[in-house]
Design a protein around this motif. Structure first.
Motif, PDB file in Angstrom:
ATOM      1  N   LEU A  95       0.807  -1.217   0.000  1.00 53.02           N
ATOM      2  CA  LEU A  95       0.000   0.000   0.000  1.00 53.02           C
ATOM      3  C   LEU A  95       0.845   1.274   0.000  1.00 53.02           C
ATOM      4  N   ALA A  96       2.149   1.136   0.162  1.00 56.08           N
ATOM      5  CA  ALA A  96       3.039   2.305   0.225  1.00 56.08           C
ATOM      6  C   ALA A  96       3.197   2.915  -1.164  1.00 56.08           C
ATOM      7  N   PRO A  97       3.255   4.235  -1.247  1.00 52.12           N
ATOM      8  CA  PRO A  97       3.470   4.892  -2.549  1.00 52.12           C
ATOM      9  C   PRO A  97       4.941   4.745  -2.964  1.00 52.12           C
ATOM     10  N   ALA A  98       5.241   3.685  -3.688  1.00 53.66           N
ATOM     11  CA  ALA A  98       6.622   3.399  -4.075  1.00 53.66           C
ATOM     12  C   ALA A  98       6.665   2.840  -5.489  1.00 53.66           C
ATOM     13  N   ASP A  99       7.771   3.088  -6.178  1.00 53.94           N
ATOM     14  CA  ASP A  99       7.974   2.544  -7.519  1.00 53.94           C
ATOM     15  C   ASP A  99       8.627   1.172  -7.486  1.00 53.94           C
ATOM     16  N   GLU A 100       9.183   0.819  -6.318  1.00 56.16           N
ATOM     17  CA  GLU A 100       9.956  -0.410  -6.196  1.00 56.16           C
ATOM     18  C   GLU A 100       9.523  -1.171  -4.955  1.00 56.16           C
ATOM     19  N   ILE A 101       9.518  -2.487  -5.074  1.00 53.69           N
ATOM     20  CA  ILE A 101       9.232  -3.351  -3.925  1.00 53.69           C
ATOM     21  C   ILE A 101      10.095  -4.604  -4.039  1.00 53.69           C
ATOM     22  N   LEU A 118      13.908  -0.676   2.833  1.00 53.67           N
ATOM     23  CA  LEU A 118      13.284  -1.137   1.597  1.00 53.67           C
ATOM     24  C   LEU A 118      11.821  -1.463   1.849  1.00 53.67           C
ATOM     25  N   HIS A 119      11.012  -1.354   0.813  1.00 52.35           N
ATOM     26  CA  HIS A 119       9.639  -1.865   0.871  1.00 52.35           C
ATOM     27  C   HIS A 119       9.732  -3.339   0.514  1.00 52.35           C
ATOM     28  N   ALA A 120       9.206  -4.203   1.370  1.00 51.37           N
ATOM     29  CA  ALA A 120       9.393  -5.635   1.158  1.00 51.37           C
ATOM     30  C   ALA A 120       8.186  -6.439   1.598  1.00 51.37           C
ATOM     31  N   VAL A 143      10.598  -4.768  -9.355  1.00 54.17           N
ATOM     32  CA  VAL A 143      10.290  -5.738  -8.314  1.00 54.17           C
ATOM     33  C   VAL A 143      11.563  -6.567  -8.123  1.00 54.17           C
ATOM     34  N   ARG A 144      12.225  -6.345  -7.002  1.00 56.31           N
ATOM     35  CA  ARG A 144      13.469  -7.054  -6.700  1.00 56.31           C
ATOM     36  C   ARG A 144      13.126  -8.345  -5.965  1.00 56.31           C
ATOM     37  N   ILE A 145      13.528  -9.469  -6.529  1.00 58.45           N
ATOM     38  CA  ILE A 145      13.295 -10.761  -5.893  1.00 58.45           C
ATOM     39  C   ILE A 145      14.631 -11.217  -5.331  1.00 58.45           C
ATOM     40  N   PHE A 146      14.693 -11.340  -4.007  1.00 55.40           N
ATOM     41  CA  PHE A 146      15.931 -11.707  -3.332  1.00 55.40           C
ATOM     42  C   PHE A 146      16.035 -13.220  -3.183  1.00 55.40           C
ATOM     43  N   THR A 147      17.171 -13.762  -3.595  1.00 61.42           N
ATOM     44  CA  THR A 147      17.449 -15.182  -3.406  1.00 61.42           C
ATOM     45  C   THR A 147      18.579 -15.327  -2.400  1.00 61.42           C
ATOM     46  N   ARG A 148      18.792 -16.533  -1.975  1.00 61.65           N
ATOM     47  CA  ARG A 148      19.839 -16.825  -0.992  1.00 61.65           C
ATOM     48  C   ARG A 148      20.975 -17.595  -1.651  1.00 61.65           C
TER      49      ARG A 148
END
Length: 186
Positions: A95-101, A118-120, A143-148
Motif C-alpha cells: 500500500l506504500a506509494p513506491a515505484d519499487e518493492i 526497503l519496501h518488502a 520488483v526485486r526478488i531476493f534469493t539466498r
C-alpha cells in the motif's frame, strides 16, 4: 516482547534492534499461551497483519523457535497455525506509494530488508508462492526478488519462477549466514 527471550533473539541473533519496526510488525513472545497454543510456548510470535480502515487486523500468526539448542524434532523452525494457508507477509508495504518493492523468501529476510529501508513483502517458503499473488506486483517499475546464495539453488529456482510471472522483476542473490541477517542493501 520487551525483556523477553524473544527480544534477545531478535536483537542479538537477527540484528533487528529498531523498536518502532518491532512494534509495527507486532512481533511478540508466547509467554503464557492461550488455549490451543500451548505448543508454541517460548516461541516468537510473527503476526500476519492486514491493514484496513480501522487499523491492523491479524489474519494469522506464525511461531518461530528461538531456542539455541533445539533440533526441531517436534516442530518446524517456524510453524503455522493448523488450517491456515500460505499468505504474503507484510502486505502493508504493497500500500506504500513506491515505484519499487522487494519479494523476500521468508519472514526474516523480509524483516531484514525493512531494516534497510526497503519496501518488502515475504513469501513463506519456496512452495508458498501462488500464481494469483503476481497480480499484487503489477504496476511497479521494479520488483526485486531476493534469493539466498548457498541454499542448493532452491531459492534461485523459486525466484526465476516468480520473475517469469512479474514483468518488472529482477532477481538478486544475497549471502545468508545461519542465525544472522541476510546482507540486503538498497
Amino acid at each position: 516482547m520487551a525483556d523477553s527471550p524473544a527480544f534477545d533473539y531478535v536483537a542479538n541473533r537477527r540484528g533487528i534492534t529498531d523498536p518502532a519496526l518491532i512494534r509495527r510488525l507486532g512481533l511478540g513472545y508466547v509467554g503464557e499461551p492461550s488455549t490451543s497454543h500451548e505448543r508454541f510456548q517460548g516461541m516468537l510470535a510473527v503476526p500476519y497483519l492486514r491493514h484496513g480502515y480501522s487499523g491492523p487486523n491479524v489474519t494469522t500468526i506464525r511461531f518461530a523457535c528461538i531456542a539455541d539448542d533445539c533440533a526441531h524434532e517436534h516442530h518446524d523452525k517456524i510453524s503455522s497455525l493448523p488450517g491456515h494457508g500460505v499468505r504474503l507477509y507484510n502486505t502493508r508495504d504493497l500500500l506504500a506509494p513506491a515505484d519499487e518493492i522487494c519479494i523476500c523468501l521468508g519472514e526474516w529476510d523480509t524483516i531484514t530488508a525493512l531494516t534497510y529501508g526497503l519496501h518488502a513483502v515475504g513469501v513463506q517458503s519456496v512452495t508458498g508462492w501462488k500464481p494469483y499473488m503476481a497480480q499484487a506486483f503489477q504496476g511497479y517499475k521494479k520488483v526485486r526478488i531476493f534469493t539466498r546464495i548457498g541454499d542448493r539453488d532452491q531459492s534461485m529456482q523459486w525466484a526465476n519462477e516468480l520473475a517469469a510471472q512479474i514483468p518488472a522483476a529482477i532477481v538478486e542473490s544475497h549471502p545468508v549466514a545461519r542465525g544472522e541477517p541476510a546482507a540486503l542493501r538498497p
